[in-house]
Motif scaffolding. Sequence first.
Motif, PDB file in Angstrom:
ATOM      1  N   PRO A  42       0.801  -1.221   0.000  1.00  0.00           N
ATOM      2  CA  PRO A  42       0.000   0.000   0.000  1.00  0.00           C
ATOM      3  C   PRO A  42       0.834   1.272   0.000  1.00  0.00           C
ATOM      4  CG  PRO A  42      -0.116  -1.101   2.136  1.00  0.00           C
ATOM      5  CD  PRO A  42       0.548  -2.049   1.200  1.00  0.00           C
ATOM      6  N   ALA A  43       2.122   1.178   0.364  1.00  0.00           N
ATOM      7  CA  ALA A  43       2.961   2.378   0.356  1.00  0.00           C
ATOM      8  C   ALA A  43       3.323   2.803  -1.061  1.00  0.00           C
ATOM      9  CB  ALA A  43       4.234   2.153   1.147  1.00  0.00           C
ATOM     10  N   THR A  44       3.327   1.851  -1.990  1.00  0.00           N
ATOM     11  CA  THR A  44       3.674   2.178  -3.371  1.00  0.00           C
ATOM     12  C   THR A  44       2.449   2.182  -4.285  1.00  0.00           C
ATOM     13  OG1 THR A  44       4.237  -0.147  -3.752  1.00  0.00           O
ATOM     14  CG2 THR A  44       6.035   1.334  -3.164  1.00  0.00           C
ATOM     15  N   ALA A  45       1.382   1.497  -3.875  1.00  0.00           N
ATOM     16  CA  ALA A  45       0.151   1.505  -4.663  1.00  0.00           C
ATOM     17  C   ALA A  45      -0.484   2.894  -4.613  1.00  0.00           C
ATOM     18  CB  ALA A  45      -0.825   0.464  -4.129  1.00  0.00           C
ATOM     19  N   ARG A  46      -0.845   3.413  -5.751  1.00  0.00           N
ATOM     20  CA  ARG A  46      -1.472   4.733  -5.812  1.00  0.00           C
ATOM     21  C   ARG A  46      -2.816   4.618  -6.542  1.00  0.00           C
ATOM     22  NH1 ARG A  46       2.210   8.421  -4.041  1.00  0.00           N
ATOM     23  NH2 ARG A  46       4.396   7.728  -4.084  1.00  0.00           N
ATOM     24  N   PRO A  47      -3.840   4.219  -5.815  1.00  0.00           N
ATOM     25  CA  PRO A  47      -5.169   4.075  -6.440  1.00  0.00           C
ATOM     26  C   PRO A  47      -5.658   5.401  -6.991  1.00  0.00           C
ATOM     27  CG  PRO A  47      -5.315   4.008  -4.045  1.00  0.00           C
ATOM     28  CD  PRO A  47      -3.871   3.951  -4.374  1.00  0.00           C
ATOM     29  N   ALA A  48      -6.476   5.306  -8.039  1.00  0.00           N
ATOM     30  CA  ALA A  48      -7.017   6.498  -8.686  1.00  0.00           C
ATOM     31  C   ALA A  48      -8.364   6.868  -8.086  1.00  0.00           C
ATOM     32  CB  ALA A  48      -7.161   6.249 -10.185  1.00  0.00           C
ATOM     33  N   ASP A  49      -8.803   8.060  -8.376  1.00  0.00           N
ATOM     34  CA  ASP A  49     -10.129   8.480  -7.935  1.00  0.00           C
ATOM     35  C   ASP A  49     -11.163   7.482  -8.459  1.00  0.00           C
ATOM     36  OD1 ASP A  49     -11.916  10.744  -6.832  1.00  0.00           O
ATOM     37  OD2 ASP A  49     -12.730  10.401  -8.858  1.00  0.00           O
ATOM     38  N   GLY A  50     -12.005   6.985  -7.574  1.00  0.00           N
ATOM     39  CA  GLY A  50     -13.012   6.008  -7.973  1.00  0.00           C
ATOM     40  C   GLY A  50     -12.630   4.571  -7.681  1.00  0.00           C
ATOM     41  N   ASP A  51     -11.408   4.328  -7.228  1.00  0.00           N
ATOM     42  CA  ASP A  51     -10.968   2.973  -6.894  1.00  0.00           C
ATOM     43  C   ASP A  51     -11.322   2.621  -5.455  1.00  0.00           C
ATOM     44  OD1 ASP A  51      -9.937   2.715  -9.418  1.00  0.00           O
ATOM     45  OD2 ASP A  51      -7.838   2.932  -8.821  1.00  0.00           O
ATOM     46  N   ALA A  52     -11.161   1.338  -5.141  1.00  0.00           N
ATOM     47  CA  ALA A  52     -11.375   0.853  -3.770  1.00  0.00           C
ATOM     48  C   ALA A  52     -10.178   0.022  -3.348  1.00  0.00           C
ATOM     49  CB  ALA A  52     -12.649   0.021  -3.680  1.00  0.00           C
ATOM     50  N   ILE A  53      -9.843   0.085  -2.078  1.00  0.00           N
ATOM     51  CA  ILE A  53      -8.812  -0.778  -1.514  1.00  0.00           C
ATOM     52  C   ILE A  53      -9.399  -1.485  -0.300  1.00  0.00           C
ATOM     53  CG2 ILE A  53      -6.868   0.593  -2.345  1.00  0.00           C
ATOM     54  CD1 ILE A  53      -6.617   1.813   0.437  1.00  0.00           C
ATOM     55  N   GLY A  54      -8.903  -2.690  -0.026  1.00  0.00           N
ATOM     56  CA  GLY A  54      -9.436  -3.471   1.082  1.00  0.00           C
ATOM     57  C   GLY A  54      -8.336  -4.093   1.916  1.00  0.00           C
ATOM     58  N   PHE A  55      -8.615  -4.257   3.205  1.00  0.00           N
ATOM     59  CA  PHE A  55      -7.690  -4.892   4.133  1.00  0.00           C
ATOM     60  C   PHE A  55      -8.462  -5.978   4.873  1.00  0.00           C
ATOM     61  CE2 PHE A  55      -6.096  -0.747   3.228  1.00  0.00           C
ATOM     62  CZ  PHE A  55      -4.711  -0.875   3.189  1.00  0.00           C
ATOM     63  N   ARG A  56      -7.886  -7.175   4.931  1.00  0.00           N
ATOM     64  CA  ARG A  56      -8.570  -8.302   5.569  1.00  0.00           C
ATOM     65  C   ARG A  56      -7.642  -8.977   6.573  1.00  0.00           C
ATOM     66  NH1 ARG A  56     -12.460 -12.635   5.003  1.00  0.00           N
ATOM     67  NH2 ARG A  56     -12.105 -13.815   6.914  1.00  0.00           N
ATOM     68  N   PHE A  57      -8.130  -9.138   7.812  1.00  0.00           N
ATOM     69  CA  PHE A  57      -7.375  -9.851   8.830  1.00  0.00           C
ATOM     70  C   PHE A  57      -7.810 -11.306   8.797  1.00  0.00           C
ATOM     71  CE2 PHE A  57      -6.422 -11.321  13.157  1.00  0.00           C
ATOM     72  CZ  PHE A  57      -5.093 -10.940  13.238  1.00  0.00           C
ATOM     73  N   ALA A  58      -6.858 -12.203   8.579  1.00  0.00           N
ATOM     74  CA  ALA A  58      -7.230 -13.608   8.450  1.00  0.00           C
ATOM     75  C   ALA A  58      -6.042 -14.502   8.754  1.00  0.00           C
ATOM     76  CB  ALA A  58      -7.755 -13.896   7.047  1.00  0.00           C
ATOM     77  N   LEU A  59      -6.355 -15.765   9.030  1.00  0.00           N
ATOM     78  CA  LEU A  59      -5.350 -16.812   9.128  1.00  0.00           C
ATOM     79  C   LEU A  59      -5.174 -17.375   7.736  1.00  0.00           C
ATOM     80  CD1 LEU A  59      -3.579 -18.904  10.561  1.00  0.00           C
ATOM     81  CD2 LEU A  59      -5.662 -20.188  11.076  1.00  0.00           C
ATOM     82  N   SER A  67      -8.504 -14.957   2.478  1.00  0.00           N
ATOM     83  CA  SER A  67      -9.882 -14.532   2.277  1.00  0.00           C
ATOM     84  C   SER A  67      -9.940 -13.084   1.813  1.00  0.00           C
ATOM     85  CB  SER A  67     -10.676 -14.686   3.576  1.00  0.00           C
ATOM     86  OG  SER A  67     -10.683 -16.027   4.000  1.00  0.00           O
ATOM     87  N   ARG A  68     -10.802 -12.834   0.858  1.00  0.00           N
ATOM     88  CA  ARG A  68     -11.028 -11.470   0.402  1.00  0.00           C
ATOM     89  C   ARG A  68     -11.896 -10.730   1.408  1.00  0.00           C
ATOM     90  NH1 ARG A  68     -10.952 -14.615  -4.157  1.00  0.00           N
ATOM     91  NH2 ARG A  68      -9.835 -13.790  -5.977  1.00  0.00           N
ATOM     92  N   PRO A  69     -11.891  -9.403   1.373  1.00  0.00           N
ATOM     93  CA  PRO A  69     -12.871  -8.663   2.180  1.00  0.00           C
ATOM     94  C   PRO A  69     -14.274  -9.124   1.793  1.00  0.00           C
ATOM     95  CG  PRO A  69     -11.187  -7.185   1.348  1.00  0.00           C
ATOM     96  CD  PRO A  69     -10.955  -8.500   0.663  1.00  0.00           C
ATOM     97  N   SER A  70     -15.127  -9.326   2.775  1.00  0.00           N
ATOM     98  CA  SER A  70     -16.456  -9.861   2.495  1.00  0.00           C
ATOM     99  C   SER A  70     -17.420  -8.818   1.940  1.00  0.00           C
ATOM    100  CB  SER A  70     -17.052 -10.495   3.757  1.00  0.00           C
ATOM    101  OG  SER A  70     -17.109  -9.548   4.814  1.00  0.00           O
ATOM    102  N   ALA A  71     -17.090  -7.535   2.074  1.00  0.00           N
ATOM    103  CA  ALA A  71     -17.920  -6.484   1.484  1.00  0.00           C
ATOM    104  C   ALA A  71     -17.428  -6.171   0.088  1.00  0.00           C
ATOM    105  CB  ALA A  71     -17.871  -5.219   2.345  1.00  0.00           C
ATOM    106  N   LEU A  72     -18.357  -5.833  -0.788  1.00  0.00           N
ATOM    107  CA  LEU A  72     -17.997  -5.500  -2.169  1.00  0.00           C
ATOM    108  C   LEU A  72     -17.235  -4.181  -2.235  1.00  0.00           C
ATOM    109  CD1 LEU A  72     -21.380  -6.397  -3.919  1.00  0.00           C
ATOM    110  CD2 LEU A  72     -19.282  -7.770  -3.881  1.00  0.00           C
TER     111      LEU A  72
END
Length: 224
Positions: A42-59, A67-72
Amino acid sequence: MAGAVLALTAVAAAPAQAAGYRYWSFWESDGGKTWTYASQGPATARPADGDAIGFRFALSQGTSDTSRPSALPDFSGICAGVEKKDGSKRIAVVVDFGGPQDAPTGEKPPAKPVTAGCAQVREDATGAEALAAVAKPLRYDGAAMLCGIAGYPARGCGEQVAEGEERPTAPSASASASASAAPLATGSASGEESGGGPSFGVLAGGAAVLALGGAAIWKARRRG
């Protein structure tokens, strides 16, 4: 740098009977498409206006079974009512805290398992800066690995989980079926807020590099 090398060395030396690691994985969505595992931190990723990023805590044992984030990645819903300003961009940020089966011993995920917020950040801001704008407090370890988002988990960081370790019961069907996200505060960040020390982007980027690198090493060991 030495901390990152030591962390990756520790992952490479993990015993074969390890079941996986608990950590925050990083996901991205370009213009409302489905979640994909991020190819960079995420320090180098530069999402554009209109993009989404997600963080998921998992084993997880690696990128293929994380596992992907469960929300769209619903940018239009998450950022509804947030107008684009000159010199800024809007990023939808989804944080999935996982379920009881992912929680470290003695901890429980937040009552709202998934939250989302619209980060309004400068045009060249990174994904890590967008996360910091809406999901404080963030917690890092001495090797700059991202350990906690919005205070969860309160302790530990990327622990190895041994094969057969006792795990809590998975959440009920009714609890896990919901894909809606509770709102986080809409936030903004600017270059002036970074101060003279390392930015959230630099710290979270180190975490993502460790997570991605560790997952790759883990998969290679399993194939061997």
